[in-house]
Design a protein around this motif. Structure first.
Motif, PDB file in Angstrom:
ATOM      1  N   PRO A   8      17.094  14.615   5.122  1.00 42.63           N
ATOM      2  CA  PRO A   8      16.286  13.696   5.937  1.00 42.63           C
ATOM      3  C   PRO A   8      15.236  12.937   5.132  1.00 42.63           C
ATOM      4  CG  PRO A   8      16.587  15.769   7.092  1.00 42.63           C
ATOM      5  CD  PRO A   8      17.157  15.972   5.716  1.00 42.63           C
ATOM      6  N   GLU A   9      14.654  13.590   4.126  1.00 40.40           N
ATOM      7  CA  GLU A   9      13.601  12.929   3.353  1.00 40.40           C
ATOM      8  C   GLU A   9      14.130  11.783   2.497  1.00 40.40           C
ATOM      9  OE1 GLU A   9      14.601  16.869   1.219  1.00 40.40           O
ATOM     10  OE2 GLU A   9      14.385  16.126   3.290  1.00 40.40           O
ATOM     11  N   ASN A  10      15.450  11.733   2.293  1.00 44.86           N
ATOM     12  CA  ASN A  10      16.055  10.655   1.505  1.00 44.86           C
ATOM     13  C   ASN A  10      16.689   9.561   2.371  1.00 44.86           C
ATOM     14  OD1 ASN A  10      15.402  11.961  -0.908  1.00 44.86           O
ATOM     15  ND2 ASN A  10      17.315  13.131  -0.893  1.00 44.86           N
ATOM     16  N   TYR A  11      16.497   9.663   3.664  1.00 43.65           N
ATOM     17  CA  TYR A  11      17.157   8.776   4.629  1.00 43.65           C
ATOM     18  C   TYR A  11      16.927   7.295   4.311  1.00 43.65           C
ATOM     19  CZ  TYR A  11      18.216   6.766   9.275  1.00 43.65           C
ATOM     20  OH  TYR A  11      18.719   6.026  10.309  1.00 43.65           O
ATOM     21  N   VAL A  12      15.679   6.890   4.170  1.00 44.12           N
ATOM     22  CA  VAL A  12      15.360   5.472   3.966  1.00 44.12           C
ATOM     23  C   VAL A  12      15.789   5.008   2.578  1.00 44.12           C
ATOM     24  CG1 VAL A  12      13.497   3.775   3.828  1.00 44.12           C
ATOM     25  CG2 VAL A  12      13.488   5.504   5.641  1.00 44.12           C
ATOM     26  N   LYS A  13      15.504   5.796   1.561  1.00 44.54           N
ATOM     27  CA  LYS A  13      15.863   5.421   0.182  1.00 44.54           C
ATOM     28  C   LYS A  13      17.365   5.210   0.056  1.00 44.54           C
ATOM     29  CE  LYS A  13      15.533   7.124  -4.594  1.00 44.54           C
ATOM     30  NZ  LYS A  13      16.971   7.423  -4.816  1.00 44.54           N
ATOM     31  N   GLU A  14      18.162   6.116   0.591  1.00 42.58           N
ATOM     32  CA  GLU A  14      19.605   6.000   0.460  1.00 42.58           C
ATOM     33  C   GLU A  14      20.167   4.860   1.299  1.00 42.58           C
ATOM     34  OE1 GLU A  14      20.491  10.678  -0.694  1.00 42.58           O
ATOM     35  OE2 GLU A  14      21.141   9.908   1.262  1.00 42.58           O
ATOM     36  N   MET A  15      19.559   4.612   2.452  1.00 40.25           N
ATOM     37  CA  MET A  15      19.951   3.456   3.261  1.00 40.25           C
ATOM     38  C   MET A  15      19.721   2.174   2.487  1.00 40.25           C
ATOM     39  SD  MET A  15      18.272   0.811   5.058  1.00 40.25           S
ATOM     40  CE  MET A  15      16.677   1.466   5.561  1.00 40.25           C
ATOM     41  N   LEU A  16      18.555   2.052   1.849  1.00 40.27           N
ATOM     42  CA  LEU A  16      18.242   0.850   1.084  1.00 40.27           C
ATOM     43  C   LEU A  16      19.170   0.689  -0.113  1.00 40.27           C
ATOM     44  CD1 LEU A  16      14.338   1.037   1.178  1.00 40.27           C
ATOM     45  CD2 LEU A  16      15.751  -0.738   2.220  1.00 40.27           C
ATOM     46  N   CYS A  73      10.438  -8.378   2.138  1.00 43.00           N
ATOM     47  CA  CYS A  73      10.065  -7.403   3.165  1.00 43.00           C
ATOM     48  C   CYS A  73       9.646  -6.109   2.498  1.00 43.00           C
ATOM     49  CB  CYS A  73      11.250  -7.143   4.099  1.00 43.00           C
ATOM     50  SG  CYS A  73      10.918  -5.888   5.372  1.00 43.00           S
ATOM     51  N   SER A  74       8.499  -5.576   2.901  1.00 47.82           N
ATOM     52  CA  SER A  74       8.084  -4.246   2.466  1.00 47.82           C
ATOM     53  C   SER A  74       8.527  -3.241   3.520  1.00 47.82           C
ATOM     54  CB  SER A  74       6.570  -4.198   2.253  1.00 47.82           C
ATOM     55  OG  SER A  74       5.878  -4.785   3.336  1.00 47.82           O
ATOM     56  N   VAL A  75       9.181  -2.177   3.079  1.00 46.86           N
ATOM     57  CA  VAL A  75       9.880  -1.263   3.969  1.00 46.86           C
ATOM     58  C   VAL A  75       9.174   0.086   4.024  1.00 46.86           C
ATOM     59  CG1 VAL A  75      12.104  -0.174   4.467  1.00 46.86           C
ATOM     60  CG2 VAL A  75      12.037  -2.412   3.322  1.00 46.86           C
ATOM     61  N   GLY A  76       8.770   0.502   5.218  1.00 47.30           N
ATOM     62  CA  GLY A  76       8.142   1.791   5.396  1.00 47.30           C
ATOM     63  C   GLY A  76       9.144   2.873   5.758  1.00 47.30           C
ATOM     64  N   ASP A  77       8.659   4.100   5.872  1.00 50.01           N
ATOM     65  CA  ASP A  77       9.499   5.200   6.339  1.00 50.01           C
ATOM     66  C   ASP A  77       9.815   4.959   7.816  1.00 50.01           C
ATOM     67  OD1 ASP A  77      10.943   7.540   6.368  1.00 50.01           O
ATOM     68  OD2 ASP A  77       9.336   8.778   5.538  1.00 50.01           O
ATOM     69  N   VAL A  78      10.609   5.822   8.414  1.00 51.40           N
ATOM     70  CA  VAL A  78      11.027   5.609   9.797  1.00 51.40           C
ATOM     71  C   VAL A  78       9.804   5.541  10.709  1.00 51.40           C
ATOM     72  CG1 VAL A  78      12.328   6.547  11.739  1.00 51.40           C
ATOM     73  CG2 VAL A  78      13.244   6.713   9.415  1.00 51.40           C
ATOM     74  N   PHE A  79       9.656   4.416  11.391  1.00 59.78           N
ATOM     75  CA  PHE A  79       8.583   4.150  12.350  1.00 59.78           C
ATOM     76  C   PHE A  79       7.195   4.226  11.704  1.00 59.78           C
ATOM     77  CE2 PHE A  79      11.207   5.767  16.254  1.00 59.78           C
ATOM     78  CZ  PHE A  79      12.158   4.807  16.001  1.00 59.78           C
ATOM     79  N   GLN A  80       7.120   4.014  10.388  1.00 67.03           N
ATOM     80  CA  GLN A  80       5.833   4.059   9.680  1.00 67.03           C
ATOM     81  C   GLN A  80       5.633   2.785   8.879  1.00 67.03           C
ATOM     82  OE1 GLN A  80       5.319   7.634   7.364  1.00 67.03           O
ATOM     83  NE2 GLN A  80       6.046   8.961   9.010  1.00 67.03           N
ATOM     84  N   SER A  81       4.405   2.341   8.818  1.00 70.72           N
ATOM     85  CA  SER A  81       4.086   1.115   8.090  1.00 70.72           C
ATOM     86  C   SER A  81       4.254   1.297   6.585  1.00 70.72           C
ATOM     87  CB  SER A  81       2.637   0.712   8.400  1.00 70.72           C
ATOM     88  OG  SER A  81       2.250  -0.400   7.623  1.00 70.72           O
ATOM     89  N   PRO A  82       4.734   0.265   5.889  1.00 75.10           N
ATOM     90  CA  PRO A  82       4.719   0.302   4.421  1.00 75.10           C
ATOM     91  C   PRO A  82       3.286   0.201   3.920  1.00 75.10           C
ATOM     92  CG  PRO A  82       5.408  -1.849   5.193  1.00 75.10           C
ATOM     93  CD  PRO A  82       5.293  -0.982   6.412  1.00 75.10           C
ATOM     94  N   SER A  83       3.105   0.503   2.653  1.00 73.06           N
ATOM     95  CA  SER A  83       1.755   0.492   2.078  1.00 73.06           C
ATOM     96  C   SER A  83       1.325  -0.921   1.721  1.00 73.06           C
ATOM     97  CB  SER A  83       1.709   1.375   0.833  1.00 73.06           C
ATOM     98  OG  SER A  83       2.439   0.762  -0.220  1.00 73.06           O
ATOM     99  N   ALA A  84       0.011  -1.093   1.570  1.00 70.30           N
ATOM    100  CA  ALA A  84      -0.528  -2.377   1.136  1.00 70.30           C
ATOM    101  C   ALA A  84      -0.041  -2.719  -0.271  1.00 70.30           C
ATOM    102  CB  ALA A  84      -2.049  -2.352   1.186  1.00 70.30           C
ATOM    103  N   GLU A  85       0.115  -1.702  -1.119  1.00 75.40           N
ATOM    104  CA  GLU A  85       0.573  -1.930  -2.486  1.00 75.40           C
ATOM    105  C   GLU A  85       2.015  -2.459  -2.505  1.00 75.40           C
ATOM    106  OE1 GLU A  85      -2.925   0.451  -2.455  1.00 75.40           O
ATOM    107  OE2 GLU A  85      -1.011   0.793  -1.432  1.00 75.40           O
ATOM    108  N   GLN A  86       2.852  -1.924  -1.613  1.00 75.95           N
ATOM    109  CA  GLN A  86       4.228  -2.429  -1.514  1.00 75.95           C
ATOM    110  C   GLN A  86       4.242  -3.873  -1.012  1.00 75.95           C
ATOM    111  OE1 GLN A  86       5.601   0.733   1.012  1.00 75.95           O
ATOM    112  NE2 GLN A  86       6.600   1.835  -0.670  1.00 75.95           N
ATOM    113  N   MET A  87       3.388  -4.159  -0.050  1.00 71.89           N
ATOM    114  CA  MET A  87       3.293  -5.520   0.470  1.00 71.89           C
ATOM    115  C   MET A  87       2.826  -6.480  -0.622  1.00 71.89           C
ATOM    116  SD  MET A  87       1.585  -4.648   4.145  1.00 71.89           S
ATOM    117  CE  MET A  87       2.418  -3.552   5.317  1.00 71.89           C
TER     118      MET A  87
END
Length: 336
Positions: A8-16, A73-87
């Motif tokens: 589960p912790e790799n969900y977003v990274k692997e999707m991207l 696009c800066s991408v956050g975790d599921v239902f979470q905002s991305p960081s200002a640094e990523q933006m």
């Protein structure tokens, strides 16, 4: 929980990573952070347009980066905002000297981090950044009065804002003009949704809320935020009528007005059902004397595997119609 995932912790990274593999002609990432997604088609002298938000809403937000729409696009975790640094990393990557416009949904975490990123871009990189916050969910709050802050959630209707602003930037309008177009589109779009089932955030492993097998919730948000009415499931036509009555009443329409319609599945609603909904929308609007310029039907802003749908109307004038009709190509949106 049944999901086709690894850890589960790799969900977003692997999707991207899978997304970059599938669409190398349109998107890549900047630096070493896969969460900082940018277009490979950088146009010199063009206003850059960036968005961002939590994962779990595919194709929102990242799915609209490409030709004629968004640049990053800066991408956050599921239902979470991305960081200002990523933006900030996205901002630096897409700036072509004409400035950058942020377009994002009306959520506190996104607002805070985008504001911080804009300040850093100005102070550290001398990049001018302007922002447009989209909030069009009529179920989430009443209309804001002139001069008041909009408290409505931003949901699927933001796609119309992306499309019109992206076309304006592609026509080489300057930053002030692209912002004006985005604000105009945002002011003329309204959305309402209905949910039939909950969804499961991979890291949590259980539904975020419960809803009966024979129930629906009118106005529920895309993160499971409370709607305006929970009741027994009704026929499709009755659901559409209730939702559209509220949407149409929110911007006064007169006979002869023209709209674009977005019918959006929330992740687990079949296209068959979405076209049944579309059929009733067409009848309803014709009875009101409202003409439809374009229909968009499919999944545009989901909530993982939530069942349900939303309806968005964009009230058109000649300028918005021209921009809406302009060509675009992204991994999830192709218009020739």
């Amino acid at each position: 929980m049944k999901k086709i995932i690894n850890q589960p912790e790799n969900y977003v990274k692997e999707m991207l990573e899978g997304l970059y593999i599938a669409h190398p002609d349109l998107i890549t990432y900047t630096g070493e952070d896969v969460h900082c997604l940018v277009s490979v088609n950088k146009k010199p002298g063009k206003v850059g347009i960036a968005t961002g938000g939590g994962s779990g809403h595919l194709p929102l937000f990242l799915g609209y980066v490409g030709k004629g729409m968004l640049d990053g696009c800066s991408v956050g975790d599921v239902f979470q905002s991305p960081s200002a640094e990523q933006m900030l990393e996205v901002t630096k990557a897409i700036d072509s000297g004409a400035g950058v416009l942020y377009i994002y949904g009306n959520y506190n975490g996104d607002i805070f981090n985008f504001d911080m990123a804009a300040e850093m871009a100005d102070f550290e990189e001398n990049i001018r950044v302007e922002s447009v916050v989209a909030g069009e969910d009529v179920a989430s709050a009443g209309p804001s009065k002139e001069g008041e802050k909009n408290t409505r959630r931003g949901v699927a209707g933001i796609v119309f804002v992306y499309k019109c602003a992206g076309a304006a930037a592609d026509k080489m309008m300057n930053l002030d003009e692209v912002k004006r177009v985005a604000e105009k589109a945002a002011a003329n779009v309204r959305t309402m949704g209905v949910a039939l089932t909950p969804c499961i955030v991979p890291r949590v492993g259980k539904p975020g809320f419960t809803i009966g097998e024979d129930e629906m919730e009118i106005g529920m948000g895309i993160h499971g935020e409370t709607g305006i009415r929970r009741a027994k499931l009704e026929p499709a036509d009755a659901i559409v009528d209730e939702m559209l009555e509220k949407v149409v009443a929110d911007i006064p329409y007169v006979s002869g007005d023209e709209v674009a319609v977005l019918v959006n599945g929330l992740g687990a609603t079949s296209l068959d059902e979405q076209y049944i909904v579309t059929r009733r929308i067409d009848t309803f609007l014709k009875e009101k004397g409202i003409s439809v310029h374009r229909y968009y039907v499919g999944e545009y802003a989901t909530s993982l595997e939530m069942a349900g749908f939303s309806i968005s109307l964009l009230k058109l004038d000649d300028e918005l119609k021209e921009l809406l009709d302009a060509p675009a190509q992204t991994p999830f949106f192709v218009q020739l």
